[in-house]
Design a protein around this motif. Sequence first.
Motif, PDB file in Angstrom:
ATOM      1  N   SER A  36      56.646  31.334  17.710  1.00  0.00           N
ATOM      2  CA  SER A  36      56.724  30.660  19.169  1.00  0.00           C
ATOM      3  C   SER A  36      57.593  29.526  19.374  1.00  0.00           C
ATOM      4  O   SER A  36      57.449  28.409  18.793  1.00  0.00           O
ATOM      5  CB  SER A  36      55.314  30.291  19.640  1.00  0.00           C
ATOM      6  OG  SER A  36      54.309  31.529  19.797  1.00  0.00           O
ATOM      7  N   TRP A 166      52.391  39.711  28.191  1.00  0.00           N
ATOM      8  CA  TRP A 166      52.843  38.345  28.548  1.00  0.00           C
ATOM      9  C   TRP A 166      53.332  38.487  30.143  1.00  0.00           C
ATOM     10  O   TRP A 166      53.895  39.688  30.545  1.00  0.00           O
ATOM     11  CB  TRP A 166      53.862  37.543  28.053  1.00  0.00           C
ATOM     12  CG  TRP A 166      53.222  37.137  26.594  1.00  0.00           C
ATOM     13  CD1 TRP A 166      52.259  37.508  25.837  1.00  0.00           C
ATOM     14  CD2 TRP A 166      53.791  36.065  25.896  1.00  0.00           C
ATOM     15  NE1 TRP A 166      52.112  37.004  24.769  1.00  0.00           N
ATOM     16  CE2 TRP A 166      53.109  35.901  24.586  1.00  0.00           C
ATOM     17  CE3 TRP A 166      54.699  35.041  26.021  1.00  0.00           C
ATOM     18  CZ2 TRP A 166      53.064  35.053  23.568  1.00  0.00           C
ATOM     19  CZ3 TRP A 166      55.014  33.994  25.040  1.00  0.00           C
ATOM     20  CH2 TRP A 166      54.268  34.204  23.711  1.00  0.00           C
ATOM     21  N   LEU A 170      57.992  34.975  30.812  1.00  0.00           N
ATOM     22  CA  LEU A 170      57.775  34.667  29.596  1.00  0.00           C
ATOM     23  C   LEU A 170      58.189  35.819  28.587  1.00  0.00           C
ATOM     24  O   LEU A 170      58.476  35.535  27.675  1.00  0.00           O
ATOM     25  CB  LEU A 170      56.171  34.178  29.460  1.00  0.00           C
ATOM     26  CG  LEU A 170      55.848  32.810  29.691  1.00  0.00           C
ATOM     27  CD1 LEU A 170      54.557  32.678  29.445  1.00  0.00           C
ATOM     28  CD2 LEU A 170      56.779  31.665  29.160  1.00  0.00           C
ATOM     29  N   GLN A 171      57.866  36.973  29.087  1.00  0.00           N
ATOM     30  CA  GLN A 171      58.202  38.146  28.117  1.00  0.00           C
ATOM     31  C   GLN A 171      59.793  38.083  27.783  1.00  0.00           C
ATOM     32  O   GLN A 171      60.169  38.447  26.944  1.00  0.00           O
ATOM     33  CB  GLN A 171      57.670  39.407  28.646  1.00  0.00           C
ATOM     34  CG  GLN A 171      57.828  40.527  27.778  1.00  0.00           C
ATOM     35  CD  GLN A 171      56.667  40.698  27.203  1.00  0.00           C
ATOM     36  OE1 GLN A 171      56.002  39.563  26.472  1.00  0.00           O
ATOM     37  NE2 GLN A 171      55.861  41.757  26.746  1.00  0.00           N
ATOM     38  N   ARG A 174      60.761  35.280  25.434  1.00  0.00           N
ATOM     39  CA  ARG A 174      60.163  35.822  24.234  1.00  0.00           C
ATOM     40  C   ARG A 174      60.935  36.846  23.678  1.00  0.00           C
ATOM     41  O   ARG A 174      61.493  36.426  22.330  1.00  0.00           O
ATOM     42  CB  ARG A 174      58.417  36.174  24.202  1.00  0.00           C
ATOM     43  CG  ARG A 174      57.906  36.371  23.024  1.00  0.00           C
ATOM     44  CD  ARG A 174      56.419  37.022  23.211  1.00  0.00           C
ATOM     45  NE  ARG A 174      55.685  37.133  22.116  1.00  0.00           N
ATOM     46  CZ  ARG A 174      54.645  37.863  21.986  1.00  0.00           C
ATOM     47  NH1 ARG A 174      54.316  38.730  22.874  1.00  0.00           N
ATOM     48  NH2 ARG A 174      53.916  37.719  20.764  1.00  0.00           N
ATOM     49  N   GLN A 246      46.863  34.554  22.279  1.00  0.00           N
ATOM     50  CA  GLN A 246      48.082  34.014  23.061  1.00  0.00           C
ATOM     51  C   GLN A 246      47.567  33.430  24.492  1.00  0.00           C
ATOM     52  O   GLN A 246      48.287  33.894  25.467  1.00  0.00           O
ATOM     53  CB  GLN A 246      49.246  34.852  23.226  1.00  0.00           C
ATOM     54  CG  GLN A 246      49.937  35.113  21.802  1.00  0.00           C
ATOM     55  CD  GLN A 246      50.596  34.000  21.057  1.00  0.00           C
ATOM     56  OE1 GLN A 246      50.883  33.256  21.570  1.00  0.00           O
ATOM     57  NE2 GLN A 246      50.711  34.291  19.738  1.00  0.00           N
ATOM     58  N   ALA A 249      49.704  32.254  27.389  1.00  0.00           N
ATOM     59  CA  ALA A 249      50.524  33.225  28.093  1.00  0.00           C
ATOM     60  C   ALA A 249      49.641  34.352  28.793  1.00  0.00           C
ATOM     61  O   ALA A 249      50.091  34.568  29.940  1.00  0.00           O
ATOM     62  CB  ALA A 249      51.386  33.849  27.121  1.00  0.00           C
ATOM     63  N   GLU A 250      48.683  34.637  28.154  1.00  0.00           N
ATOM     64  CA  GLU A 250      47.916  35.786  28.969  1.00  0.00           C
ATOM     65  C   GLU A 250      47.004  35.320  29.822  1.00  0.00           C
ATOM     66  O   GLU A 250      46.764  36.353  30.866  1.00  0.00           O
ATOM     67  CB  GLU A 250      46.975  36.496  27.624  1.00  0.00           C
ATOM     68  CG  GLU A 250      47.606  37.058  26.557  1.00  0.00           C
ATOM     69  CD  GLU A 250      46.720  37.414  25.442  1.00  0.00           C
ATOM     70  OE1 GLU A 250      45.463  37.595  25.794  1.00  0.00           O
ATOM     71  OE2 GLU A 250      47.252  37.482  24.143  1.00  0.00           O
TER      72      GLU A 250
END
Length: 275
Positions: A36, A166, A170-171, A174, A246, A249-250
């Motif tokens: 991360s 996510w 953010l996905q 990531r 996570q 984010a979740e």
Amino acid sequence: MSLGTGGAIRANEIRQHYFHFAGHGPRILIVPGIVSPAILWSDVGSWLAKDHDCFVLDVRGRGLSESGAHLDYGIDSCAKDVAAFIRGMQLGPTVVIGHSMGARIALRMAAYDPEFVRSLVLVDPPTSGPGRRAYPVPIARTLGLLRAAHRGQGAEALRTSTAAPWPENLQRLRAEWLSTCDERAVYAAYEDFHSQDMFADLAKTRLPVSLICAGEGGVVSEADVEEMRQLRPDMLTVRLEGAGHQMQAEDFAGFIRVLGEVLIRQFQSEERSRS
């Protein structure tokens, strides 16, 4: 989402990159998890900046911090990085929030080099160690995502991953930033998860400590929480039901709610101890 202001310093003899979410209030340093990079915590950093002065660190071998075969990626080196960063940036007494691997790094640092740490918030720390159950996130899954990102296929791998999805923004970040993570750092972290004892570090820590656990994923069990409470009866513990490892984010809304409650209660406890 604000990405904050990026910067880098040389501390503990390596380049350490960070994002700064400037605000008025107590200083906070976030130490993220195994793959991360700091940028993935931008939503949390932006939210914290409303009432705090927040920094998010790229742990060595991730993001824009130094990486390479010449580095030791073990927990002791990472813990020394955090202490050196706080000193080098002249942050003074700092609330350190560590997620997953970052929680173990923060705890090791606070146990042996607590000079500039105000308090700790441990977010779903892996409780694996010698003679204990294994960390429930298999290394094969982590390495699979990382190697896909290095091939330029991170977005596809994340879409088909069995892990909880996510948010889209953010996905995308990531998928882009996973490729900055050094595979050697992942191997070292998993090795430390199973060879190092976080409970021994917790027993040595005299600073205020709070624990935020995910409701799903099995990283921190109720038996783990009870064992930690035996070592630190004063430890504030909150479990975010329905969210996985996570959780930032979740379930962002749920995470900032419980994190805000934890920080308020920590600061109130400090005020009572001074009065």
